[in-house]
Design a protein around this motif. Structure first.
Motif, PDB file in Angstrom:
ATOM      1  N   ASP A  16       0.829  -1.204   0.000  1.00 12.62           N
ATOM      2  CA  ASP A  16       0.000   0.000   0.000  1.00 12.62           C
ATOM      3  C   ASP A  16       0.863   1.254   0.000  1.00 12.62           C
ATOM      4  O   ASP A  16       0.528   2.259  -0.643  1.00 12.62           O
ATOM      5  N   LYS A  19       2.181   1.835  -3.545  1.00 11.93           N
ATOM      6  CA  LYS A  19       1.096   2.333  -4.400  1.00 11.93           C
ATOM      7  C   LYS A  19       0.780   3.787  -4.093  1.00 11.93           C
ATOM      8  O   LYS A  19       0.531   4.594  -4.997  1.00 11.93           O
ATOM      9  N   GLY A  23       1.770   6.461  -6.926  1.00 12.85           N
ATOM     10  CA  GLY A  23       0.560   7.074  -7.482  1.00 12.85           C
ATOM     11  C   GLY A  23       0.542   8.582  -7.277  1.00 12.85           C
ATOM     12  O   GLY A  23       0.197   9.336  -8.203  1.00 12.85           O
ATOM     13  N   ILE A  90      -7.082   3.981  -4.665  1.00 21.27           N
ATOM     14  CA  ILE A  90      -7.841   3.574  -5.857  1.00 21.27           C
ATOM     15  C   ILE A  90      -8.167   4.783  -6.724  1.00 21.27           C
ATOM     16  O   ILE A  90      -8.024   4.754  -7.946  1.00 21.27           O
ATOM     17  N   TRP A  93      -5.008   6.216  -8.651  1.00 19.89           N
ATOM     18  CA  TRP A  93      -4.548   5.397  -9.766  1.00 19.89           C
ATOM     19  C   TRP A  93      -5.564   5.380 -10.906  1.00 19.89           C
ATOM     20  O   TRP A  93      -5.185   5.385 -12.088  1.00 19.89           O
ATOM     21  N   LYS A 200      -8.268  -0.682 -10.840  1.00 17.76           N
ATOM     22  CA  LYS A 200      -8.565  -1.486  -9.655  1.00 17.76           C
ATOM     23  C   LYS A 200      -8.103  -2.922  -9.841  1.00 17.76           C
ATOM     24  O   LYS A 200      -7.558  -3.539  -8.913  1.00 17.76           O
ATOM     25  N   SER A 202      -5.632  -3.910 -11.677  1.00 13.01           N
ATOM     26  CA  SER A 202      -4.170  -3.905 -11.633  1.00 13.01           C
ATOM     27  C   SER A 202      -3.639  -3.755 -10.219  1.00 13.01           C
ATOM     28  O   SER A 202      -2.583  -4.315  -9.864  1.00 13.01           O
ATOM     29  N   LEU A 203      -4.374  -3.012  -9.380  1.00 17.90           N
ATOM     30  CA  LEU A 203      -3.917  -2.733  -8.020  1.00 17.90           C
ATOM     31  C   LEU A 203      -4.217  -3.865  -7.044  1.00 17.90           C
ATOM     32  O   LEU A 203      -3.410  -4.215  -6.199  1.00 17.90           O
TER      33      LEU A 203
END
Length: 204
Positions: A16, A19, A23, A90, A93, A200, A202-203
């Motif tokens: 997290d 990301k 991001g 979310i 991204w 979403k 991809s994450l």
């Protein structure tokens, strides 16, 4: 769980945290490049579409109403994201994907502004668009894309109902001010949803 605890838990998770950082950096870079991109787009010539729906609506300046709805929804998702950082991850991204796709569609679909367009007076949006008045960022609508992303990222049913109302309201107001062609508005939720699902998937 408090705001501090929520973010501490998120940052302590390596996946997290990565990301979140990457991001945030990417969206900052994209937003920093936007004024240059839109100024370039504004200098080219495009086509004017025959839009029977716009032709039937007398243009009026409803900038204040558009401003209030969009930035009001921005504050709502910011508040929710404070307590649930995953919403921010979310959203950011998905926004990256939407911005890149939108820049591509605007580049390939050269349109001139609708007849009767009244420029939107939004002091905050000017941060991303630069000093010049931008009127050719048409396909697809960034206003509707922003609200659609907010709708998709919010969890609570009541929040989603408010967001849905905001999408419908702003769609109507954009037509009243002749800021977008109707096709720009109708295509936006579909393209945005696709971008959201891609981000979403991809994450997570």
């Amino acid at each position: 769980m408090s705001i501090k605890e929520s973010w501490k838990e998120t940052i302590s998770n390596t996946s997290d945290r990565v990301k979140l950082i990457i991001g945030s950096v990417l969206i900052f870079i994209i937003l920093a490049l936007m004024p240059q991109f839109f100024n370039k787009i504004e200098k080219r010539n495009g086509v004017v579409l025959h839009d029977w729906l716009l032709a039937a609506i007398p243009p009026h300046n409803v900038s204040v109403a558009i401003f209030i709805v969009i930035w009001g929804m921005g504050l709502l998702i910011l508040y929710r994201a404070l307590y649930k950082p995953r919403i921010y991850i979310i959203y950011i991204w998905a926004l990256i994907v939407v911005c890149l796709v939108r820049m591509a569609t605007i580049s390939f679909v050269a349109l001139n502004p609708p007849i009767g367009l009244i420029p939107l007076a939004d002091p905050l949006t000017g941060i991303f668009y630069g000093e010049a008045s931008i009127t050719k960022d048409l396909f697809f609508s960034g206003h509707i894309a922003t609200l659609t992303l907010i709708f998709l990222c919010l969890d609570k049913k009541s929040d989603k109902m408010i967001a849905l109302g905001a999408i419908i309201t702003v769609a109507c107001l954009l037509l009243v001010q002749h800021i977008h062609y109707s096709v720009d508005i109708l295509a936006s939720p579909i393209i945005t949803y696709t971008c959201f699902r891609l981000a979403k998937y991809s994450l997570f």
